[in-house]
Design a protein around this motif. Structure first.
Motif, mmCIF file in Angstrom:
data_model
loop_
_atom_site.group_PDB
_atom_site.id
_atom_site.type_symbol
_atom_site.label_atom_id
_atom_site.label_comp_id
_atom_site.label_asym_id
_atom_site.label_seq_id
_atom_site.Cartn_x
_atom_site.Cartn_y
_atom_site.Cartn_z
ATOM 1 N N ILE A 154 44.622 37.397 32.822
ATOM 2 C CA ILE A 154 43.518 37.196 33.709
ATOM 3 C C ILE A 154 42.342 35.948 33.142
ATOM 4 C CG2 ILE A 154 41.501 38.036 35.326
ATOM 5 C CD1 ILE A 154 43.319 40.811 35.171
ATOM 6 N N LYS A 155 41.953 35.240 33.839
ATOM 7 C CA LYS A 155 40.921 34.328 33.249
ATOM 8 C C LYS A 155 39.737 35.110 32.980
ATOM 9 C CE LYS A 155 42.465 30.103 35.513
ATOM 10 N NZ LYS A 155 41.948 28.986 36.436
ATOM 11 N N SER A 162 36.857 35.376 35.479
ATOM 12 C CA SER A 162 37.433 36.576 36.576
ATOM 13 C C SER A 162 37.374 37.873 36.039
ATOM 14 C CB SER A 162 38.826 36.011 37.079
ATOM 15 O OG SER A 162 38.855 34.583 37.463
ATOM 16 N N LEU A 163 37.682 38.090 34.831
ATOM 17 C CA LEU A 163 37.742 39.512 34.254
ATOM 18 C C LEU A 163 36.100 39.945 34.227
ATOM 19 C CD1 LEU A 163 39.454 41.401 33.008
ATOM 20 C CD2 LEU A 163 38.984 40.532 30.943
#
Length: 409
Positions: free
Chosen positions: A285-286, A289-290
């Motif tokens: 996950i980027k 985004s996390l």
């Protein structure tokens, strides 16, 4: 040859006596001064109120004022370490901390204890502020991010073991024994710092006033200050839990001090694994985004606390768990992102980070200390409100051009 290899791998400084592992352990202990100085005696708060024949709100001042003056101390020590070096400032702070801890043992009344705790708090600022400065001095790139994750996880061990040890100490002595342990910890860390080699490469050459003036320079950095305010908001509900946890589990749910310490330690365990999980989850996950997802989950966790968390200690603990885990997962990338916003002035940067986080946390402790009918529901509402506010700010600020884009992987 070794120096060149170290620099390629992200190691900018080497330690002749401590070695890399020894330095990491030292940084972790320095970073853990606050949970050690607070969580160790959390189980004793209700008993201290009886011992001093004082209202819980007055006893809570030993905790609230500790964080307020620690925040002020953080501003004081960081710029001084830029001018006089990390090692010298650490030694001064640790000696004061050790003496103040010993004085707490002999407090005759709650007002004396509050005064000695204030001195202890100011000195603690040297340990935690300088610790992150040492990380930036000694490591760069991905290596720094991995060290931040490791140190954060090691630091989070303190909230696990501290209340359990505190409860065990209360089993055979009074709360004064807790401060004996803190004085011994301060003494041991002082010896370790004596063995540490200086990490700062270039010291500030201006006057002391000019060194403190660098705080204003850093505060004017729009990328740094906007991220700092955004990431610090969640300290409000997080620290409200630290302050009110013993009253919730012992008074509201009727658990013993020992059982309370187990619940507290279980919550802290997820703080430990969070940074380590980050190093794995970030591959899928980027990071941006996390961080976004962490605020959404914290908001949902707050709703659970308000609704089902009020029914039992187990449901409260389970409802709090998602917010605890996601909050710890995002600590390494958020800290690294803030550190990268400012070139130089590392002491001032980490001072402002410590100050703001602690100031916001103190606000949470003050809010939860009011005479609420249901502490659990109030805490849940705080998670909902501040997680949502953090989410809105993060989504907006992360897209701004004045925020230095850094690879968080």
């Amino acid at each position: 040859m070794n120096t060149e290899m170290d620099q390629k791998e992200g190691n900018l400084r080497t330690q002749k006596y401590l070695g890399e592992k020894g330095l990491i352990v030292l940084i972790a202990f320095l970073s853990a001064f606050i949970p050690l100085s607070t969580d160790l005696y959390l189980p004793a708060l209700p008993r201290m109120a009886e011992n001093f024949n004082a209202a819980p709100s007055l006893i809570n001042l030993t905790l609230i004022l500790f964080f307020i003056f620690y925040a002020a101390g953080s501003l004081f020590w960081g710029p001084l370490s830029d001018k006089y070096g990390r090692k010298r400032i650490l030694l001064i702070g640790l000696v004061i901390y050790t003496v103040a801890s010993a004085l707490c043992v002999f407090s005759g009344n709650v007002y004396q204890l509050i005064a000695f705790r204030i001195i202890q708090a100011i000195a603690s600022g040297a340990a935690t502020s300088v610790a992150q400065a040492i990380v930036k001095d000694s490591y760069s790139g991905r290596k720094r991010l991995s060290i931040l994750a490791i140190v954060t996880s090691m630091t989070m061990v303190a909230p696990i073991v501290a209340p359990v040890i505190g409860a065990l100490i209360l089993g055979f002595t009074s709360w004064r024994g807790v401060f004996v342990i803190l004085a011994l910890i301060g003494l041991l860390i002082t010896f370790a710092v004596i063995a540490m080699e200086e990490t700062i490469d270039q010291r500030s050459t201006g006057s002391i006033l000019e060194s403190f003036g660098r705080l204003g320079v850093v505060a004017k950095n729009p990328g740094f200050i906007s991220l700092l305010l955004t990431f610090s908001l969640m300290a409000i509900p997080m620290m409200s839990f630290i302050s009110a946890s013993s009253y919730i589990y012992v008074n509201q749910f009727g658990l013993s001090e020992q059982v309370y310490s187990y619940f507290f330690a279980a919550n802290a365990f997820f703080m430990v694994i969070g940074p380590l999980l980050y190093m794995r989850v970030v591959r899928l996950i980027k990071p941006i985004s996390l961080i976004t997802a962490s605020y959404v989950i914290a908001c949902l966790s707050g709703i659970l606390i308000c609704t089902i968390g009020i029914q039992s200690p187990w449901l409260f603990a389970l409802s709090l768990l998602p917010a605890t885990l996601t909050g710890s997962i995002t600590r390494p990338p958020s800290a690294n992102l803030m550190l990268e916003q400012q070139k130089g002035d590392t002491g001032a940067v980490v001072s402002l980070m410590s100050f703001t986080f602690t100031l916001f946390g103190s606000l949470g402790m003050i809010l939860i200390s009011f005479d609420w009918a249901n502490l659990v529901r109030v805490m849940g509402l705080m998670y909902v409100v501040f997680a949502f506010a953090s989410l809105v700010l993060w989504v907006k600020i992360s897209k701004k051009s004045f925020v230095q884009k850094v690879s968080l992987k």
